[in-house]
Design a protein around this motif. Structure first.
Motif, PDB file in Angstrom:
ATOM      1  N   HIS A  55       0.828  -1.211   0.000  1.00  0.00           N
ATOM      2  CA  HIS A  55       0.000   0.000   0.000  1.00  0.00           C
ATOM      3  C   HIS A  55       0.860   1.257   0.000  1.00  0.00           C
ATOM      4  O   HIS A  55       0.422   2.315   0.459  1.00  0.00           O
ATOM      5  CB  HIS A  55      -0.950  -0.005   1.208  1.00  0.00           C
ATOM      6  CG  HIS A  55      -0.274   0.089   2.549  1.00  0.00           C
ATOM      7  ND1 HIS A  55       0.429  -0.946   3.096  1.00  0.00           N
ATOM      8  CD2 HIS A  55      -0.211   1.091   3.446  1.00  0.00           C
ATOM      9  CE1 HIS A  55       0.899  -0.586   4.276  1.00  0.00           C
ATOM     10  NE2 HIS A  55       0.537   0.658   4.507  1.00  0.00           N
ATOM     11  N   THR A  56       2.073   1.139  -0.542  1.00  0.00           N
ATOM     12  CA  THR A  56       3.003   2.258  -0.569  1.00  0.00           C
ATOM     13  C   THR A  56       3.840   2.221  -1.846  1.00  0.00           C
ATOM     14  O   THR A  56       3.915   1.195  -2.522  1.00  0.00           O
ATOM     15  CB  THR A  56       3.988   2.198   0.624  1.00  0.00           C
ATOM     16  OG1 THR A  56       4.726   0.957   0.557  1.00  0.00           O
ATOM     17  CG2 THR A  56       3.270   2.298   1.959  1.00  0.00           C
ATOM     18  N   ASN A  57       4.493   3.344  -2.136  1.00  0.00           N
ATOM     19  CA  ASN A  57       5.582   3.353  -3.107  1.00  0.00           C
ATOM     20  C   ASN A  57       6.904   3.225  -2.358  1.00  0.00           C
ATOM     21  O   ASN A  57       6.969   3.428  -1.145  1.00  0.00           O
ATOM     22  CB  ASN A  57       5.566   4.632  -3.944  1.00  0.00           C
ATOM     23  CG  ASN A  57       4.385   4.699  -4.917  1.00  0.00           C
ATOM     24  OD1 ASN A  57       3.537   5.577  -4.816  1.00  0.00           O
ATOM     25  ND2 ASN A  57       4.337   3.768  -5.849  1.00  0.00           N
ATOM     26  N   PHE A  58       7.969   2.908  -3.093  1.00  0.00           N
ATOM     27  CA  PHE A  58       9.255   2.571  -2.474  1.00  0.00           C
ATOM     28  C   PHE A  58      10.354   3.450  -3.055  1.00  0.00           C
ATOM     29  O   PHE A  58      10.397   3.678  -4.273  1.00  0.00           O
ATOM     30  CB  PHE A  58       9.580   1.100  -2.740  1.00  0.00           C
ATOM     31  CG  PHE A  58      10.838   0.605  -2.092  1.00  0.00           C
ATOM     32  CD1 PHE A  58      10.834   0.188  -0.776  1.00  0.00           C
ATOM     33  CD2 PHE A  58      12.029   0.559  -2.803  1.00  0.00           C
ATOM     34  CE1 PHE A  58      11.996  -0.284  -0.170  1.00  0.00           C
ATOM     35  CE2 PHE A  58      13.186   0.098  -2.209  1.00  0.00           C
ATOM     36  CZ  PHE A  58      13.179  -0.324  -0.883  1.00  0.00           C
ATOM     37  N   CYS A  59      11.243   3.931  -2.192  1.00  0.00           N
ATOM     38  CA  CYS A  59      12.384   4.757  -2.606  1.00  0.00           C
ATOM     39  C   CYS A  59      13.645   4.270  -1.913  1.00  0.00           C
ATOM     40  O   CYS A  59      13.601   3.758  -0.797  1.00  0.00           O
ATOM     41  CB  CYS A  59      12.160   6.234  -2.246  1.00  0.00           C
ATOM     42  SG  CYS A  59      10.674   6.989  -2.920  1.00  0.00           S
ATOM     43  N   ALA A  60      14.771   4.480  -2.602  1.00  0.00           N
ATOM     44  CA  ALA A  60      16.086   4.153  -2.037  1.00  0.00           C
ATOM     45  C   ALA A  60      17.024   5.318  -2.285  1.00  0.00           C
ATOM     46  O   ALA A  60      16.916   6.014  -3.303  1.00  0.00           O
ATOM     47  CB  ALA A  60      16.638   2.874  -2.673  1.00  0.00           C
ATOM     48  N   VAL A  61      17.954   5.521  -1.363  1.00  0.00           N
ATOM     49  CA  VAL A  61      18.949   6.576  -1.495  1.00  0.00           C
ATOM     50  C   VAL A  61      20.329   5.945  -1.613  1.00  0.00           C
ATOM     51  O   VAL A  61      20.742   5.164  -0.748  1.00  0.00           O
ATOM     52  CB  VAL A  61      18.908   7.545  -0.294  1.00  0.00           C
ATOM     53  CG1 VAL A  61      20.013   8.596  -0.420  1.00  0.00           C
ATOM     54  CG2 VAL A  61      17.539   8.204  -0.184  1.00  0.00           C
ATOM     55  N   PHE A  62      21.003   6.266  -2.707  1.00  0.00           N
ATOM     56  CA  PHE A  62      22.382   5.841  -2.935  1.00  0.00           C
ATOM     57  C   PHE A  62      23.229   7.086  -3.141  1.00  0.00           C
ATOM     58  O   PHE A  62      22.974   7.879  -4.059  1.00  0.00           O
ATOM     59  CB  PHE A  62      22.489   4.952  -4.178  1.00  0.00           C
ATOM     60  CG  PHE A  62      21.760   3.644  -4.098  1.00  0.00           C
ATOM     61  CD1 PHE A  62      22.395   2.497  -3.626  1.00  0.00           C
ATOM     62  CD2 PHE A  62      20.440   3.546  -4.495  1.00  0.00           C
ATOM     63  CE1 PHE A  62      21.725   1.282  -3.560  1.00  0.00           C
ATOM     64  CE2 PHE A  62      19.762   2.334  -4.445  1.00  0.00           C
ATOM     65  CZ  PHE A  62      20.412   1.199  -3.967  1.00  0.00           C
ATOM     66  N   ASP A  63      24.223   7.293  -2.269  1.00  0.00           N
ATOM     67  CA  ASP A  63      25.143   8.435  -2.401  1.00  0.00           C
ATOM     68  C   ASP A  63      24.397   9.755  -2.572  1.00  0.00           C
ATOM     69  O   ASP A  63      24.749  10.596  -3.416  1.00  0.00           O
ATOM     70  CB  ASP A  63      26.085   8.216  -3.586  1.00  0.00           C
ATOM     71  CG  ASP A  63      26.970   6.989  -3.394  1.00  0.00           C
ATOM     72  OD1 ASP A  63      27.409   6.741  -2.253  1.00  0.00           O
ATOM     73  OD2 ASP A  63      27.208   6.273  -4.382  1.00  0.00           O
ATOM     74  N   GLY A  64      23.354   9.955  -1.777  1.00  0.00           N
ATOM     75  CA  GLY A  64      22.626  11.215  -1.792  1.00  0.00           C
ATOM     76  C   GLY A  64      21.616  11.369  -2.906  1.00  0.00           C
ATOM     77  O   GLY A  64      20.938  12.399  -2.996  1.00  0.00           O
ATOM     78  N   ARG A  65      21.470  10.354  -3.744  1.00  0.00           N
ATOM     79  CA  ARG A  65      20.552  10.410  -4.885  1.00  0.00           C
ATOM     80  C   ARG A  65      19.377   9.482  -4.623  1.00  0.00           C
ATOM     81  O   ARG A  65      19.579   8.314  -4.265  1.00  0.00           O
ATOM     82  CB  ARG A  65      21.298  10.000  -6.153  1.00  0.00           C
ATOM     83  CG  ARG A  65      20.518  10.165  -7.449  1.00  0.00           C
ATOM     84  CD  ARG A  65      21.400   9.779  -8.633  1.00  0.00           C
ATOM     85  NE  ARG A  65      22.562  10.637  -8.734  1.00  0.00           N
ATOM     86  CZ  ARG A  65      22.614  11.728  -9.493  1.00  0.00           C
ATOM     87  NH1 ARG A  65      21.575  12.063 -10.233  1.00  0.00           N
ATOM     88  NH2 ARG A  65      23.703  12.459  -9.534  1.00  0.00           N
ATOM     89  N   LEU A  66      18.149   9.997  -4.799  1.00  0.00           N
ATOM     90  CA  LEU A  66      16.955   9.206  -4.519  1.00  0.00           C
ATOM     91  C   LEU A  66      16.504   8.472  -5.784  1.00  0.00           C
ATOM     92  O   LEU A  66      16.328   9.082  -6.838  1.00  0.00           O
ATOM     93  CB  LEU A  66      15.835  10.106  -3.997  1.00  0.00           C
ATOM     94  CG  LEU A  66      14.553   9.379  -3.552  1.00  0.00           C
ATOM     95  CD1 LEU A  66      13.996   9.998  -2.273  1.00  0.00           C
ATOM     96  CD2 LEU A  66      13.493   9.405  -4.654  1.00  0.00           C
ATOM     97  N   PHE A  67      16.306   7.165  -5.642  1.00  0.00           N
ATOM     98  CA  PHE A  67      15.845   6.311  -6.735  1.00  0.00           C
ATOM     99  C   PHE A  67      14.440   5.793  -6.409  1.00  0.00           C
ATOM    100  O   PHE A  67      14.145   5.459  -5.257  1.00  0.00           O
ATOM    101  CB  PHE A  67      16.777   5.111  -6.928  1.00  0.00           C
ATOM    102  CG  PHE A  67      18.096   5.441  -7.562  1.00  0.00           C
ATOM    103  CD1 PHE A  67      18.339   5.134  -8.887  1.00  0.00           C
ATOM    104  CD2 PHE A  67      19.103   6.061  -6.825  1.00  0.00           C
ATOM    105  CE1 PHE A  67      19.561   5.424  -9.484  1.00  0.00           C
ATOM    106  CE2 PHE A  67      20.327   6.364  -7.405  1.00  0.00           C
ATOM    107  CZ  PHE A  67      20.555   6.044  -8.735  1.00  0.00           C
ATOM    108  N   THR A  68      13.594   5.687  -7.424  1.00  0.00           N
ATOM    109  CA  THR A  68      12.282   5.063  -7.277  1.00  0.00           C
ATOM    110  C   THR A  68      11.864   4.501  -8.625  1.00  0.00           C
ATOM    111  O   THR A  68      12.301   4.973  -9.679  1.00  0.00           O
ATOM    112  CB  THR A  68      11.245   6.076  -6.752  1.00  0.00           C
ATOM    113  OG1 THR A  68      10.061   5.381  -6.355  1.00  0.00           O
ATOM    114  CG2 THR A  68      10.887   7.133  -7.787  1.00  0.00           C
TER     115      THR A  68
END
Length: 283
Positions: free
Chosen positions: A180-193
């Motif tokens: 019931h959510t979207n997902f994000c990841a942070v690598f080296d200060g950059r947000l990915f989704t």
């Protein structure tokens, strides 16, 4: 509680759903959930635009004469939620007809909506949560906000049984989104989704977060996140209407980063909180 049902505001106990309703029999319907802050509906136009998209994609007739925004606002008012945290649920099904798979002719849709108090998960926002990874067994039109949610229900129950806040789907080695959510990841200060596609719901909070990133000069990549890359992420988070921006500090049995919500997540949480307060007239 006063609810909206097929053109009328009535006590919830007075609502009678036909056993032949296609939402009940076939899961043939769509829905939206909208947050209200201090009586102000957040991102209302974006939610209504997504509802229209879901109706179009499922070929459900738009209910004639229904002002969904006006219904949502009136539900907040008549239930005395003008000064509270609340949510509004809107649902449209293909209507009442004998059970057959093909669309019934000349059948008006069923419209149901309610507003209820909502308790934000503030402690979890502070501490972060655990998620589990599960295979993405859903259909290939996850961009439609359908009431047919059995795979999501099974995944979320699996999360609950593993003392986790959310189940995050993985399709062919790629992380898509949560139950019931979207997902994000942070690598080296950059947000990915994950990029918008039929594999994910185009989240309203997701869009707000990406706009906040641009305002805060946080680089954004709408690009698939591989499951095997997750342990290398500095930060993880899930986003949603009732979730807002939730730090993820544990995945299955391993710890994300140092086990604490990270600086990018915290910056986005502060910005999101300030935005909702402005929209609610509290700042």
């Amino acid at each position: 509680m006063i609810v909206y049902f097929n053109g009328e505001f009535v006590p919830r106990a007075a609502v009678s759903i036909s056993p032949d309703d296609r939402g009940f029999l076939l899961g043939d319907g769509v829905y939206e959930v909208i947050r209200s802050y201090n009586g102000r509906l957040f991102a209302l136009e974006a939610h209504l635009k997504r509802l229209e998209y879901s109706l179009q994609q499922t070929r459900i007739e738009r209910p004639a004469g229904v002002d969904f925004g006006g219904v949502a606002e009136e539900l907040i008012r008549v239930n005395g939620l003008q000064d509270a945290d609340a949510l509004v649920y809107l649902q449209v099904t293909r209507g009442v007809a004998p059970r057959k798979h093909a669309f019934p002719p000349d059948t008006p849709p069923t419209v149901y909506a309610f507003a209820a108090p909502f308790e934000p998960p503030r402690e979890k926002w502070r501490s972060g949560v655990k998620v589990i990874l599960v295979p993405d067994i859903r259909w290939l039109r996850c961009d439609v906000k359908s009431i047919s949610l059995l795979p999501n229900v099974l995944a979320n129950q699996q999360a609950k049984e593993n003392d986790a806040y959310e189940a995050v789907f993985v399709r062919n080695g790629v992380v898509t989104e949560g139950s019931h959510t979207n997902f994000c990841a942070v690598f080296d200060g950059r947000l990915f989704t994950h990029p918008k596609s039929p594999y994910i719901l185009p989240g309203i909070t997701r869009d707000v977060v990406l706009d906040l990133c641009r305002n805060l000069n946080i680089p954004v990549e709408e690009y698939p996140i591989l499951e095997k890359e997750l342990p290398d992420a500095d930060e993880l988070m899930v986003t949603g209407t009732t979730t807002e921006i939730m730090p993820v500090v544990q995945v299955n049995g391993w710890t994300v980063g140092d086990g604490q919500p990270g600086p990018v997540t915290r910056k986005l949480q502060r910005a999101f909180d300030a935005l909702t307060k402005r929209k609610a007239g509290l700042a």
